[in-house]
Design an enzyme around this catalytic site. Structure first.
Site, mmCIF file in Angstrom:
data_model
loop_
_atom_site.group_PDB
_atom_site.id
_atom_site.type_symbol
_atom_site.label_atom_id
_atom_site.label_comp_id
_atom_site.label_asym_id
_atom_site.label_seq_id
_atom_site.Cartn_x
_atom_site.Cartn_y
_atom_site.Cartn_z
ATOM 1 N N ARG A 148 0.849 -1.181 0.000
ATOM 2 C CA ARG A 148 0.000 0.000 0.000
ATOM 3 C C ARG A 148 0.890 1.237 0.000
ATOM 4 O O ARG A 148 2.072 1.171 0.352
ATOM 5 C CB ARG A 148 -0.907 0.027 1.224
ATOM 6 C CG ARG A 148 -1.880 -1.143 1.343
ATOM 7 C CD ARG A 148 -2.725 -1.003 2.592
ATOM 8 N NE ARG A 148 -3.734 -2.053 2.728
ATOM 9 C CZ ARG A 148 -3.563 -3.182 3.398
ATOM 10 N NH1 ARG A 148 -2.408 -3.412 4.028
ATOM 11 N NH2 ARG A 148 -4.532 -4.076 3.470
ATOM 12 N N HIS A 241 -2.251 2.159 -6.224
ATOM 13 C CA HIS A 241 -3.095 0.977 -6.054
ATOM 14 C C HIS A 241 -3.197 0.160 -7.339
ATOM 15 O O HIS A 241 -3.480 -1.042 -7.296
ATOM 16 C CB HIS A 241 -4.478 1.383 -5.560
ATOM 17 C CG HIS A 241 -4.798 0.824 -4.210
ATOM 18 N ND1 HIS A 241 -4.025 1.093 -3.102
ATOM 19 C CD2 HIS A 241 -5.771 -0.034 -3.792
ATOM 20 C CE1 HIS A 241 -4.532 0.448 -2.056
ATOM 21 N NE2 HIS A 241 -5.585 -0.240 -2.447
#
Length: 302
Positions: A148, A241
């Protein structure tokens, strides 16, 4: 003083989260923001709220376009607060316990890069320009490890050269990540020039730094990805992402092991991981014939 009573109860609940349950600061901040907004919507004391009132508020938020993830955050915050009120004897029954999330429309498929696009994007930069070396290493590490944005931003330079490492991720949970050969090669090239950006009087442990010698911010990483993408994959808008989605989709398609992908991504629920089963890549090249080829395949030089 009805409103004041509500806010006093909320303040006491947040203290419980902070000092007794010792939740992460980010979690407490989120709960506080959501619950303060909740108090503004209520027209009665907290201990007089019923399930019908809460369900009506949840349904109205859905009708106004609130996404399912945010709705779920609201429900979790309410359940925490009203559960605590019941434990302390302020209420006889928990009005949030049986709340139902409004039905959502089908989620759009996650956008991910094809293996060919990844191969083009992650070719090593042709020269030793520090900005390109740093940004290439960022992209390699995102795709190699399924990180992330916040997880990558928090990494220190000591991670370089390792094939695996324990990191603290979302929800303050620890998980292992794996760093492939290509990513470590990119990190090694970046670390050779990283010192040129460090301020002599400042010790900086961050793996990725700005040209001012400070840890690269989340915004800085996003800008780096966009800048690098325009240069090496100009027809494809990029965001962090998307690389995580690509990592998950490619590993899942190659391995067919959704449980392993769940652990690699750090998902607490398998339901979250299952969305990757809908990623369908029709042109998986032979280079990607293992679970994560860039991590496992040997680079041949003759």
């Amino acid at each position: 003083m009805r409103g004041a009573d509500n806010h006093q109860l909320l303040s006491a609940f947040l203290d419980v989260l902070r000092y007794e349950r010792q939740l992460a600061r980010s979690t407490i901040t989120t709960y506080q923001r959501l619950l303060e907004a909740h108090l503004d919507e209520l027209e009665q004391p907290l201990n007089e709220v019923d399930q019908e009132t809460l369900q009506r508020l949840l349904n109205r938020a859905h009708q106004c376009g609130m996404k399912s993830r945010t709705l779920n955050q609201h429900r979790a915050a309410w359940r925490g607060l009203y559960g605590w009120l019941c434990e302390r004897g302020y209420m006889a029954t928990d009005p949030a316990e049986a709340l139902v999330l409004p039905k959502q429309r089908d989620k759009p498929l996650l956008k991910a890069l094809s293996p060919d696009a990844i191969a083009n994007l992650l070719r090593p930069p042709p020269d030793d320009e520090p900005l390109d070396l740093r940004d290439h290493a960022i992209l390699e590490l995102f795709y190699s490890s399924g990180l992330r944005l916040a997880e990558l931003a928090a990494l220190d330079a000591s991670i370089a050269g390792k094939t695996s490492a324990a990191i603290r991720g979302k929800g303050d949970k620890t998980r292992n990540i794996y760093i492939g050969q290509a990513a470590n090669q990119a990190l090694a090239r970046w670390l050779k020039v990283r010192e040129g950006w460090l301020a002599p009087e400042r010790a900086e442990s961050a793996l990725f730094i700005s040209q001012r010698g400070t840890r690269l911010t989340h915004r800085g990483i996003q800008q780096a990805i966009v800048r690098y993408g325009k240069k090496f994959l100009p027809d494809q808008p990029l965001h962090p992402h998307m690389l995580r989605h690509s990592f998950a989709g490619h590993v899942l398609q190659s391995s067919q092991n959704i449980r392993a992908v769940q652990e690699l991504l750090g998902h607490s629920s398998l339901n979250t991981t299952q969305i990757y089963t809908h990623l369908d890549f029709q042109h998986l090249s032979q280079v990607y014939d293992q679970s994560h080829p860039r991590a496992r395949a040997k680079i041949k030089k003759k």
